[in-house]
Design an enzyme around this catalytic site. Structure first.
Site, mmCIF file in Angstrom:
data_model
loop_
_atom_site.group_PDB
_atom_site.id
_atom_site.type_symbol
_atom_site.label_atom_id
_atom_site.label_comp_id
_atom_site.label_asym_id
_atom_site.label_seq_id
_atom_site.Cartn_x
_atom_site.Cartn_y
_atom_site.Cartn_z
ATOM 1 N N ARG A 191 0.915 -1.140 0.000
ATOM 2 C CA ARG A 191 0.000 0.000 0.000
ATOM 3 C C ARG A 191 0.945 1.178 0.000
ATOM 4 O O ARG A 191 1.754 1.346 0.922
ATOM 5 C CB ARG A 191 -0.898 -0.008 1.242
ATOM 6 C CG ARG A 191 -1.703 1.282 1.451
ATOM 7 C CD ARG A 191 -2.732 1.461 0.355
ATOM 8 N NE ARG A 191 -3.683 2.553 0.650
ATOM 9 C CZ ARG A 191 -3.515 3.819 0.267
ATOM 10 N NH1 ARG A 191 -2.439 4.193 -0.412
ATOM 11 N NH2 ARG A 191 -4.443 4.717 0.553
ATOM 12 N N HIS A 194 1.784 6.753 2.363
ATOM 13 C CA HIS A 194 0.665 7.703 2.384
ATOM 14 C C HIS A 194 0.376 8.194 3.801
ATOM 15 O O HIS A 194 0.956 7.704 4.776
ATOM 16 C CB HIS A 194 -0.587 7.059 1.789
ATOM 17 C CG HIS A 194 -1.213 6.026 2.682
ATOM 18 N ND1 HIS A 194 -0.661 4.788 2.886
ATOM 19 C CD2 HIS A 194 -2.346 6.058 3.433
ATOM 20 C CE1 HIS A 194 -1.428 4.094 3.721
ATOM 21 N NE2 HIS A 194 -2.450 4.842 4.077
ATOM 22 N N HIS A 196 -3.165 10.385 6.056
ATOM 23 C CA HIS A 196 -4.551 10.871 5.915
ATOM 24 C C HIS A 196 -4.947 11.735 7.097
ATOM 25 O O HIS A 196 -4.216 11.816 8.092
ATOM 26 C CB HIS A 196 -5.545 9.733 5.721
ATOM 27 C CG HIS A 196 -5.091 8.421 6.277
ATOM 28 N ND1 HIS A 196 -5.066 8.162 7.615
ATOM 29 C CD2 HIS A 196 -4.629 7.309 5.661
ATOM 30 C CE1 HIS A 196 -4.610 6.934 7.802
ATOM 31 N NE2 HIS A 196 -4.335 6.389 6.650
ATOM 32 N N GLU A 200 -5.862 5.872 12.055
ATOM 33 C CA GLU A 200 -6.115 4.539 11.472
ATOM 34 C C GLU A 200 -5.749 3.441 12.462
ATOM 35 O O GLU A 200 -4.617 3.375 12.932
ATOM 36 C CB GLU A 200 -5.282 4.399 10.193
ATOM 37 C CG GLU A 200 -5.175 2.981 9.661
ATOM 38 C CD GLU A 200 -4.279 2.895 8.423
ATOM 39 O OE1 GLU A 200 -4.421 3.741 7.529
ATOM 40 O OE2 GLU A 200 -3.429 1.984 8.367
ATOM 41 N N HIS A 239 2.918 6.538 6.572
ATOM 42 C CA HIS A 239 3.287 5.132 6.787
ATOM 43 C C HIS A 239 3.279 4.357 5.481
ATOM 44 O O HIS A 239 2.711 4.792 4.485
ATOM 45 C CB HIS A 239 2.347 4.476 7.802
ATOM 46 C CG HIS A 239 0.890 4.719 7.548
ATOM 47 N ND1 HIS A 239 0.258 5.895 7.886
ATOM 48 C CD2 HIS A 239 -0.065 3.943 6.985
ATOM 49 C CE1 HIS A 239 -1.018 5.826 7.549
ATOM 50 N NE2 HIS A 239 -1.257 4.653 6.992
ATOM 51 N N GLU A 261 -11.084 5.984 1.313
ATOM 52 C CA GLU A 261 -9.820 5.410 0.853
ATOM 53 C C GLU A 261 -9.341 6.096 -0.433
ATOM 54 O O GLU A 261 -8.168 6.054 -0.780
ATOM 55 C CB GLU A 261 -10.051 3.909 0.655
ATOM 56 C CG GLU A 261 -8.882 3.091 0.228
ATOM 57 C CD GLU A 261 -7.706 3.093 1.190
ATOM 58 O OE1 GLU A 261 -7.880 3.437 2.372
ATOM 59 O OE2 GLU A 261 -6.602 2.771 0.732
#
Ligand SMILES: *[C@@H]1O[C@H](CO)[C@@H](O)[C@H](O)[C@H]1NC(C)=O
Ligand SMILES: *[C@@H]1O[C@H](CO)[C@@H](O)[C@H](O)[C@H]1NC(C)=O
Ligand SMILES: *[C@@H]1O[C@H](CO)[C@@H](O)[C@H](O)[C@H]1NC(C)=O
Ligand SMILES: *[C@@H]1O[C@H](CO)[C@@H](O)[C@H](O)[C@H]1NC(C)=O
Ligand SMILES: *[C@@H]1O[C@H](CO)[C@@H](O)[C@H](O)[C@H]1NC(C)=O
Length: 496
Positions: A191, A194, A196, A200, A239, A261
């Site tokens: 993944r 990124h 946000h 999370e 992360h 997402e």
């Protein structure tokens, strides 16, 4: 006839006039396994006209007979075990045993009626408490269930790198405080790096993942987690995630019902979205370096295998590395369950995982017939996820509404703060489910314990329980109540 003669005189009836024939023909779906049930309408036309005559307008056209048609008649409805019992018992109805085409039927005791209409049996088998609600259901409770199997799956880039699907307020509007993502990474897939706006919290469902991160003070973190383990990244902390050799699937929970997402900050986009001149200066490099970066987001993408020796990926600066209470992972899989009659529970909250300062969770196993007791959470909504089995939840919403929802593996549940509820195993396998709260400590109010710790006289005057019933109430929190795996037996014995 008088009316028709009048029309005939007025020239309003078609010349060829016989008994009215149904305009729709019904094809019966004879599949013994269900699926889309007939009748399914098919239009037939001999003239090629798409519209009918104006003579079909109400008051002009021939009326159908009041009896004699049979399309709404359901012969010999097939009722399953428990369906004839008193509707207020609210027994769980296993529609899998209903025989096509006369069942399942939305009937409980004297409540409801047969369903002759278009239907898809699989929904009814999966949601018997929506189709034939217990009589105790009342009023309006916002939808509290979302199957991730109905979410759009976004594939990764490259060859079979993975996918992600999500539940947020767009599909479950009542879920305002939390949202969830189910993500799959193929072996060695990433993944993308990124961050946000929300925090999370993640539970690894299958396989193993290497997580890497860094905080505001330049302290770095790298760790491997496996099925049953948890990670947490505070809002804004960047992360990366990479599947180890077997690939992985994990569940993400965000502290914002509107999380998407699709709206994360990505390393690739960060590079593309500022002038090359700026990045050349920022990275102290030649401008040509910026010509070689990907010109679109990588999102989920195939990668090279991470070295088995994690120390090879341990990069530290003067800020050192994060560990213990500052670390971003908790190896929850290694925590023993607390086993009790009817099932087991384990709790993870900031008491032992302080970095996840507002995430409190319980992983609950319910044996067949057992139930997570009636309770509510004092300050937080509950976001729940079913890992295995089938269960139902009734949510009581003040002042006088309640609704019952059914859940199977992969479904998300959402229960508003202070609303009392239970989770009952309705299947023949153990149910495993996760409860997540936005709270500093996992806690609930147990309904039966509250009654046990209220002066008996008050309980008696209010609820008219006998002294024996009151004396039997548990003064300790039980979390789980055992029960008969045969969920209709109580109709005969009166005992759970
Ligand atoms: C989520 O989005 C809806 C619709 O845009 C908005 O009304 C609501 O305030 C948002 N909730 C939060 C917590 O931001
Ligand atoms: C990374 O290195 C630091 C020392 O610089 C050490 O404290 C830490 O345990 C190492 N982490 C891993 C995962 O090896
Ligand atoms: C306790 O419960 C867990 C989860 O159901 C189970 O795996 C484990 O075997 C149980 N332990 C004992 C001693 O019964
Ligand atoms: C209270 O319970 C008793 C049985 O224990 C019953 O006979 C009586 O009718 C009940 N009272 C009310 C007001 O329901
Ligand atoms: C459950 O109990 C009912 C009532 O005694 C009985 O009719 C039914 O066969 C039982 N079901 C199973 C699966 O044992």
């Amino acid at each position: 006839m008088h009316f028709q003669s009048t029309l005939l005189t007025a020239g309003l009836l078609p010349l060829v006039y016989g008994l009215p024939k149904p305009q729709l023909t019904y094809e019966e779906n004879t599949s013994p396994v269900g699926g889309v049930d007939a009748p399914f309408p098919t239009f037939t036309t001999t003239t090629g006209d798409l519209r009918g005559s104006t003579n079909l307008q109400g008051g002009i056209a021939q009326r159908p007979p009041t009896s004699g048609g049979d399309s709404a008649v359901v012969q010999d409805p097939d009722l399953v075990n428990g369906q004839s019992a008193d509707a207020s018992l609210g027994l769980y109805l296993d529609f899998n045993s209903a025989k096509y085409p006369n069942g399942p039927q939305p009937i409980r005791g004297t409540q409801g009626a047969t369903d002759p209409g278009p239907r898809t049996y699989e929904y009814e088998k999966l949601n018997p408490d929506l189709f034939a609600p217990p009589e105790t259901d009342s009023g309006d409770v916002p939808n509290a269930m979302w199957p991730l199997g109905l979410s759009h799956n976004r594939p990764g880039t490259g060859t079979q790198s993975g996918w992600a699907r999500q539940q947020n307020a767009a599909v479950l509007p009542a879920a305002t405080a939390m949202a969830g993502v189910d993500m799959r990474l193929s072996p060695h897939a990433y993944r993308e790096l990124h961050w946000h706006t929300s925090a999370e919290w993640a539970l690894v469902l299958k396989g193993s993942v290497r997580v890497a991160s860094m905080n505001e003070d330049g302290a770095s973190f790298v760790d491997d987690v496996t099925a049953g383990d948890v990670w947490f990244f505070p809002a804004g902390i960047p992360h990366s995630l990479q599947a180890l050799d077997e690939g992985c699937e994990f569940l993400l929970v965000f502290d914002d019902g509107n999380f998407s997402e699709e709206e994360t900050f990505l390393a690739t986009e960060m590079l593309i979205r500022a002038p090359k001149e700026v990045w050349a200066k920022d990275l102290q490099t030649d401008v040509s370096v910026l010509d070689t970066v990907p010109q679109g987001q990588k999102y989920i993408f195939p990668g090279t295998a991470a070295p088995a020796d994690i120390s090879k990926q341990n990069v530290t600066g003067s800020g050192g590395s994060l560990s213990g209470p500052n670390g971003y992972t908790y190896h929850w899989s290694q925590q023993e369950f607390h086993n009790t009659t009817g099932g087991s529970v384990k709790i993870l909250d900031p008491v032992t995982f302080p970095i996840a300062e507002m995430f409190s969770a319980a992983l609950v196993v319910l044996e067949p017939g057992a139930m997570r007791e009636v309770h509510w959470h004092t300050t937080s909504d509950e976001w729940s996820y079913f890992l295995q089995g089938s269960a139902r939840i009734t949510i009581y919403k003040a002042p006088q509404s309640s609704r019952t929802f059914d859940f199977t593996a992969g479904d998300v549940g959402y229960i508003p703060q202070a609303a009392s509820h239970y989770v009952e195993n309705t299947g023949t396998d153990d149910v495993i489910f996760l409860e997540v709260l936005q709270a500093k400590k996992f806690s609930d109010i147990s309904a039966s314990q509250w009654l046990a710790l209220t002066p008996a006289q008050i309980v008696k005057d209010t609820l008219n329980f006998t002294d024996a019933v009151i004396a039997n109430l548990p003064k300790e929190k039980t979390l789980i109540k055992p029960g008969n795996a045969n969920l209709t037996q109580i109709a005969v014995s009166g005992k759970p």
